[in-house]
Design an enzyme around this catalytic site. Structure first.
Site, PDB file in Angstrom:
ATOM      1  N   LYS A 134       0.842  -1.206   0.000  1.00  0.00           N
ATOM      2  CA  LYS A 134       0.000   0.000   0.000  1.00  0.00           C
ATOM      3  C   LYS A 134       0.874   1.252   0.000  1.00  0.00           C
ATOM      4  O   LYS A 134       0.612   2.215  -0.724  1.00  0.00           O
ATOM      5  CB  LYS A 134      -0.935  -0.014   1.219  1.00  0.00           C
ATOM      6  CG  LYS A 134      -2.042  -1.064   1.094  1.00  0.00           C
ATOM      7  CD  LYS A 134      -2.842  -1.280   2.372  1.00  0.00           C
ATOM      8  CE  LYS A 134      -3.856  -2.415   2.169  1.00  0.00           C
ATOM      9  NZ  LYS A 134      -4.647  -2.738   3.359  1.00  0.00           N
ATOM     10  N   GLN A 141      -4.671  -1.236   9.452  1.00  0.00           N
ATOM     11  CA  GLN A 141      -4.614  -2.580   8.887  1.00  0.00           C
ATOM     12  C   GLN A 141      -5.194  -3.590   9.877  1.00  0.00           C
ATOM     13  O   GLN A 141      -4.855  -3.588  11.064  1.00  0.00           O
ATOM     14  CB  GLN A 141      -3.150  -2.933   8.546  1.00  0.00           C
ATOM     15  CG  GLN A 141      -2.978  -4.249   7.837  1.00  0.00           C
ATOM     16  CD  GLN A 141      -3.574  -4.283   6.431  1.00  0.00           C
ATOM     17  OE1 GLN A 141      -3.728  -3.265   5.770  1.00  0.00           O
ATOM     18  NE2 GLN A 141      -3.927  -5.470   5.970  1.00  0.00           N
ATOM     19  N   ASP A 152     -11.092   2.919   3.816  1.00  0.00           N
ATOM     20  CA  ASP A 152     -11.476   1.502   3.780  1.00  0.00           C
ATOM     21  C   ASP A 152     -12.986   1.358   3.618  1.00  0.00           C
ATOM     22  O   ASP A 152     -13.473   0.280   3.287  1.00  0.00           O
ATOM     23  CB  ASP A 152     -11.080   0.815   5.099  1.00  0.00           C
ATOM     24  CG  ASP A 152      -9.825  -0.038   4.967  1.00  0.00           C
ATOM     25  OD1 ASP A 152      -9.581  -0.554   3.867  1.00  0.00           O
ATOM     26  OD2 ASP A 152      -9.122  -0.183   5.986  1.00  0.00           O
TER      27      ASP A 152
HETATM   28  N1  GUN Z   1      -6.965  -6.695   6.160  1.00  0.00           N
HETATM   29  C1  GUN Z   1      -7.315  -7.464   5.104  1.00  0.00           C
HETATM   30  N2  GUN Z   1      -7.925  -6.710   4.161  1.00  0.00           N
HETATM   31  C2  GUN Z   1      -7.959  -5.447   4.629  1.00  0.00           C
HETATM   32  C3  GUN Z   1      -8.453  -4.227   4.108  1.00  0.00           C
HETATM   33  O1  GUN Z   1      -9.008  -4.133   3.008  1.00  0.00           O
HETATM   34  N3  GUN Z   1      -8.291  -3.146   4.905  1.00  0.00           N
HETATM   35  C4  GUN Z   1      -7.699  -3.218   6.124  1.00  0.00           C
HETATM   36  N4  GUN Z   1      -7.601  -2.104   6.833  1.00  0.00           N
HETATM   37  N5  GUN Z   1      -7.230  -4.327   6.632  1.00  0.00           N
HETATM   38  C5  GUN Z   1      -7.360  -5.435   5.885  1.00  0.00           C
END
Ligand code: GUN
Length: 284
Positions: A54, A98, A121
């Site tokens: 990311k 995350q 998100d």
């Molecule tokens: N963990 C697995 N997928 C995601 C996601 O799309 N966003 C976040 N914040 N954590 C994750």
């Protein structure tokens, strides 16, 4: 029938190039670039890889990336303090914590603390509620990425029998809302579903997000169905596979996403897209 492979990596790359061009235009016009803050608590190896990807994607788009790394022992208050600091920072447009977070942290409370206009998100109750009302603002990245892939391939879910495997807040539930908004007839299957294979056998479109390696068998797939595999599972051998038995399913499906190189890259592209959308919302 051999399925058409939906190349998520290529579609994501094209989207990221488009976003990069828009960010360059902002910079050339003397505007500050969009900023994305990613918070990681602890040292989950998969999360570390996702967060690094990311970060790299954010910088590659010409945006500012802010990383906040907290130890696995961090308290709820420490995480909330970091979120509050990022909420107050005018140069931060998007905030992502995350998941999963260590067990002493209440993940839902942390997500709810993210300012709604910075919730890239789309997990915040207001953003999920807007999606449920068919007026989405910031949308959960993985289901949003699935919908973009369908759009790119010219697949219209209207009238399709869609089966979503998994009822998570991150994938299953928002994926069902996205498909419903597009006119599909949606069934969500989960661990208590009776005859899950029977549901899959009737599906014109399947979104598999259950986190079980190669769980969906090839002979469950209706010939010509669209198969979107959200799973990312690492086998003891180190090989990464999805939730679908790809080799067998690709002999029956009409379209299928590979793992890796399918939905995964799209999730990151949509995060970058959401960051730009959040920037525009905040500067509107
Ligand atoms: N963990 C697995 N997928 C995601 C996601 O799309 N966003 C976040 N914040 N954590 C994750």
């Amino acid at each position: 029938m051999t399925a058409k492979v939906i190349d998520g990596k290529a579609i994501a790359q094209a989207l990221r190039e488009e976003i990069k061009t828009q960010v360059s235009a902002l910079r050339e016009a003397g505007q500050r670039p969009p900023g994305l803050a990613v918070v990681i608590v602890g040292e989950d190896p998969a999360s570390q890889i996702y967060v690094r990807n990311k970060h790299l994607a954010t910088e590659a788009a010409g945006m500012r990336s802010i990383m906040k790394v907290l130890p696995a022992t961090a308290s709820q208050q420490q995480v909330l303090d970091v979120v509050a600091e990022l909420n107050a920072d005018a140069t931060v447009d998007g905030i992502l914590v995350q998941l999963p977070v260590p067990k002493q942290i209440d993940g839902a409370a942390v997500i709810d603390a993210i300012a709604v206009e910075k919730d890239v998100d789309g997990f915040n109750p207001e953003n999920l509620g807007l999606l449920a009302q068919r007026t989405p603002r910031l949308r959960p990245c993985t289901p949003y990425g699935c919908m973009k892939m369908l759009e790119f391939e010219g697949i219209n879910p209207a009238g399709m029998d869609a089966v979503v495997l998994g009822q998570s807040n991150i994938v299953g539930r928002p994926a069902a809302l996205e498909l419903l908004m597009k006119g599909a007839t949606v069934t969500i299957c989960h661990s208590r579903t009776k005859d899950l294979p029977g549901h899959v056998r009737r599906a014109d479109l399947i979104v598999a997000g259950i986190g079980k390696p190669e769980f969906v068998q090839g002979d469950w797939i209706k010939p010509g169905a669209v198969v979107l595999d959200v799973g990312i599972n690492r086998l003891p051998s180190g090989k990464v596979v999805g939730d679908v038995d790809y080799a067998a399913a690709s002999q029956r499906a009409g379209y299928i996403t590979p793992v890796p190189g399918g939905v995964g890259p799209m999730t990151i592209a949509m995060l970058i897209q959401n960051t730009l959308e959040a920037y525009r919302l905040r500067n509107a």
